[in-house]
Structures are given as structure tokens and as C-alpha cells.
Motif scaffolding. Structure first.
Motif, PDB file in Angstrom:
ATOM      1  N   ASN A  31       8.521 -20.402   5.264  1.00  0.00           N
ATOM      2  CA  ASN A  31       8.130 -21.753   4.902  1.00  0.00           C
ATOM      3  C   ASN A  31       9.326 -22.399   4.213  1.00  0.00           C
ATOM      4  O   ASN A  31       9.589 -22.118   3.043  1.00  0.00           O
ATOM      5  N   GLU A  33      10.018 -24.995   2.733  1.00  0.00           N
ATOM      6  CA  GLU A  33       9.806 -25.642   1.442  1.00  0.00           C
ATOM      7  C   GLU A  33       9.812 -24.637   0.286  1.00  0.00           C
ATOM      8  O   GLU A  33      10.136 -24.986  -0.845  1.00  0.00           O
ATOM      9  N   TYR A  34       9.469 -23.381   0.565  1.00  0.00           N
ATOM     10  CA  TYR A  34       9.309 -22.389  -0.489  1.00  0.00           C
ATOM     11  C   TYR A  34      10.254 -21.190  -0.398  1.00  0.00           C
ATOM     12  O   TYR A  34      10.240 -20.340  -1.274  1.00  0.00           O
ATOM     13  N   SER A  77      19.244 -28.019  -5.757  1.00  0.00           N
ATOM     14  CA  SER A  77      19.167 -27.470  -4.412  1.00  0.00           C
ATOM     15  C   SER A  77      20.384 -26.634  -4.038  1.00  0.00           C
ATOM     16  O   SER A  77      20.334 -25.861  -3.092  1.00  0.00           O
TER      17      SER A  77
END
Length: 169
Positions: A31, A33-34, A77
Motif C-alpha cells: 500500500n 500510502e503506508y 517524505s
């Protein structure tokens, strides 16, 4: 594989820490996003988790796993993902339940780590559609952890009043 999964063994019982971290990581991986997210897994006892369950969920009873999502944190990030929160597992409760159902304790602890991680990711089982989505993600993480998904039926069916296939969350 288990980078970013902090483990605190407050119960002092022998565990396969790498396997447990890997199971939590398996729920995150795949995933985007994670994938770079981090979290903590705390192993404790029934007395401690009962007090936490009473304080935070107003349920005066022990349980096997609780999830505590973190507040939104600033995310860099370039260096790290976001901190999702904490998962608390009652080792003695999980051990008793695994023994009563014939599930392996190591697999049961991994199931609880996966289940708790999915809750931190926003999954829930409060409606049929949400439950289906969560169970698909849980099955994928179990498969990635080399755990037969049948453990969900065995482990989740011990307590009266709990829906089949449902660890506490």
C-alpha cells in the motif's frame, strides 16, 4: 522487512520479535500510502490491557488487542513515513485464546499485529462492506506472512458474543 516497527515486550515472555515485526510490516507493504509508515507494538498482560480498555473504550474487560492511532505528525517524505500509532497486545490473553482454539501462539500474535496495524491504517469491521475490505487486506498480509488464513476462523470463534472471524480491535 520490518524496518520501522518498534517492539516493546513488557510481558517478558519469549516471542519471535522478527516474525511479529514482519507481520505488522506485511499489513503496510503493498500500500504505497503506508509502505514507509512506522508504528509500535507493545506486548503486555491482561491486567494492563483491561485498564487501558476501560480508560479508552469504556469497556471493563480484558481483550487481546487494542489500537491507538497517532495524531497526525509532520512528515518528511525524504527521510521517513508517518508514525501510525501503537498496537497493544495482551500476550497471556492471546496465549489462552490460542490454546483454547488450537491456534498456534506465534500465528495468533501475528494475526493480532496485522489486525491492529490495519486498524491504524483506517480499516474497520463496523459494517459488512468495511469488514469485507478489512478481511481482504488481512488475508493478503497473512499470506505474505506465511500464515494460513484459517487462523481467523479458529482464533476468532472462542468468545461468546464476538462475531466469527473477529479478533478484538
Amino acid at each position: 522487512m520490518s524496518e520501522g516497527i518498534n517492539l516493546l515486550n513488557r510481558c517478558g515472555r519469549p516471542i519471535d520479535a522478527d516474525r511479529l515485526r514482519g507481520a505488522a510490516r506485511a499489513a503496510l507493504d503493498g500500500n504505497p500510502e503506508y509502505e514507509r509508515s512506522t508504528l509500535s507494538v507493545v506486548l503486555t498482560d491482561s491486567t494492563t490491557i483491561r485498564a487501558m480498555n476501560k480508560q479508552y473504550a469504556q469497556v471493563d474487560a480484558p481483550t487481546d488487542v487494542l489500537s491507538f492511532p497517532a495524531e497526525a505528525l509532520a512528515q518528511d517524505s525524504e527521510t521517513c513515513g508517518s508514525y501510525l500509532g501503537d498496537i497493544v497486545i495482551a500476550h497471556d490473553y492471546a496465549s489462552d485464546q490460542a490454546q483454547a482454539t488450537g491456534a498456534g501462539l506465534g500465528d495468533a500474535l501475528c494475526l493480532l499485529a496485522i489486525h491492529g496495524t490495519l486498524h491504524l491504517m483506517g480499516y474497520d469491521h463496523d459494517s459488512p462492506a468495511a469488514r469485507e475490505s478489512m478481511w481482504v487486506a488481512q488475508d493478503l498480509a497473512l499470506r505474505a506472512s506465511n500464515i494460513d488464513k484459517a487462523i481467523v476462523n479458529r482464533y476468532g470463534n472462542i468468545e461468546e458474543g464476538r462475531a466469527p472471524n473477529e479478533p478484538d480491535g
